[in-house]
Design an enzyme around this catalytic site. Sequence first.
Site, PDB file in Angstrom:
ATOM      1  N   HIS A  37     -31.974 144.410  44.814  1.00  9.54           N
ATOM      2  CA  HIS A  37     -31.417 144.066  42.938  1.00  9.54           C
ATOM      3  C   HIS A  37     -30.147 144.368  42.669  1.00  9.54           C
ATOM      4  O   HIS A  37     -29.324 143.406  42.415  1.00  9.54           O
ATOM      5  CB  HIS A  37     -32.582 144.980  42.626  1.00  9.54           C
ATOM      6  CG  HIS A  37     -34.174 144.767  42.710  1.00  9.54           C
ATOM      7  ND1 HIS A  37     -34.840 144.908  42.848  1.00  9.54           N
ATOM      8  CD2 HIS A  37     -34.877 143.975  42.231  1.00  9.54           C
ATOM      9  CE1 HIS A  37     -35.921 145.643  43.200  1.00  9.54           C
ATOM     10  NE2 HIS A  37     -36.187 144.199  42.679  1.00  9.54           N
ATOM     11  N   SER A 187     -36.602 145.556  49.902  1.00  6.47           N
ATOM     12  CA  SER A 187     -37.545 145.346  49.440  1.00  6.47           C
ATOM     13  C   SER A 187     -38.616 146.543  48.306  1.00  6.47           C
ATOM     14  O   SER A 187     -39.055 147.274  48.948  1.00  6.47           O
ATOM     15  CB  SER A 187     -38.917 144.523  50.244  1.00  6.47           C
ATOM     16  OG  SER A 187     -39.812 144.287  49.444  1.00  6.47           O
ATOM     17  N   ARG A 189     -41.665 146.670  48.388  1.00  2.00           N
ATOM     18  CA  ARG A 189     -43.061 147.531  48.914  1.00  2.00           C
ATOM     19  C   ARG A 189     -42.353 147.749  50.140  1.00  2.00           C
ATOM     20  O   ARG A 189     -43.316 148.290  50.958  1.00  2.00           O
ATOM     21  CB  ARG A 189     -43.810 145.719  48.299  1.00  2.00           C
ATOM     22  CG  ARG A 189     -44.112 145.294  47.891  1.00  2.00           C
ATOM     23  CD  ARG A 189     -45.423 144.002  47.994  1.00  2.00           C
ATOM     24  NE  ARG A 189     -46.168 143.871  46.787  1.00  2.00           N
ATOM     25  CZ  ARG A 189     -45.472 142.450  46.300  1.00  2.00           C
ATOM     26  NH1 ARG A 189     -44.330 142.074  46.479  1.00  2.00           N
ATOM     27  NH2 ARG A 189     -46.285 142.110  45.094  1.00  2.00           N
TER      28      ARG A 189
END
Length: 286
Positions: A37, A187, A189
Site C-alpha cells: 500500500h 498482501s 491476507r
Amino acid sequence: MQPIESIEAMRRQVRDWHVAGLTVGFVPTMGNLHGGHLSLVDEAMARSDRVVVSIFVNPAQFGPGEDYETYPRTRESDLALLEDRGVHCVFLPSVAAMYPEGGLLRTRVEVPAFNGMLCDLSRPGFFNGVALVVTKLFNIVRPDLAVFGLKDYQQFLVVQRLARDLDLPIEIIGAAVAREPDGLAMSSRNVYLGESERARAPVLYQTLCALADRLRAGNTDLAGLRREAMEALSAATMKPDYVEIRRAGDLGEPGPGDQDLVVAGAAYLGRARLIDNVRVNRPPID
Ligand code: PAF
C-alpha cells in the site's frame, strides 16, 4: 494529516484543493496497510499535489463464508503509517454512509468483459462489489488520478475499463507488485499464513516466474505449461485455484500473434488465498 469520515466533508476538501489549482491523487484501500500500500501512496505522492487514501472494508466485495467479519481492521497503526508518509487526508466512511437503507443499493456496476474468468470463477460477485465501491469512491473523492496495485491484475483491468467506459476524468495508474525479500507478493491476507505456510508461500511466484521463463524461451505448449505449473503448486502442498496464460491487455486467450502476455495464478494455502502474476513479452511465433 486530516481524517475525514463524512462524504460531504470529503467532497468539500477536494473541491477546495481543486479551486486552489492543486491536483489530487487517490489510493483506495481496505486498511491493514503494508509496504505494498505504501508503494501505491508513494506513487500518488510523486504524481499529485495532494493525496487522499481511503480505508473502507467494503462488504459488497465479500462473498458468503468469506472473511468480511474477521478482516484485520488496524485503524490506529494505519493512520500512523499514512501520517509518516506525508499523506494529506484519510477518508474513513462508515458502512452506513456508503450503503444506506440497510445496504440495499438498487444500482449495480458491472464490467462483464472480465467476468467468468480467473478470480471471478472462485469469487463470483467480487469484481462487481469492487466496481461498485470504486465508482462510489471516485464520485465522492473526484481525484485526478488513482493508483491501484498490479498484484490484483484483473481488478486493475476492471477499474481501468470502468473509468474508460464511464468517461471518468481520472487517470488510472497501475503500480508494480511490491514483494517481500523472498518474492512473496505483499498482501493484507499474508497475516493468515502460519510459519510453515509462510515458508512455502513464495512457491507461487517462483512457479509463475518459471512458466514465464519458458514462454520467453519460445515454448508454445500453453496447456502443458499450465498443467505443470498446477502440479508444482500441488507438490508444494498448496491447493491450486488456477494458473492462466492470457493476453495482458484484455485477459483473452492468446493467439499465435500475441506477444504481450500475463501469467496469473491463485492458490489456497491454509486460510489464505494467494494471488500473483508475471508479465511476459514472448518472442514472435513463426
Ligand atoms: O484492492 C483493494 O484493497 C480493494 O479491492 C479496493 C480497490 C480498495 C476496493 O475495496
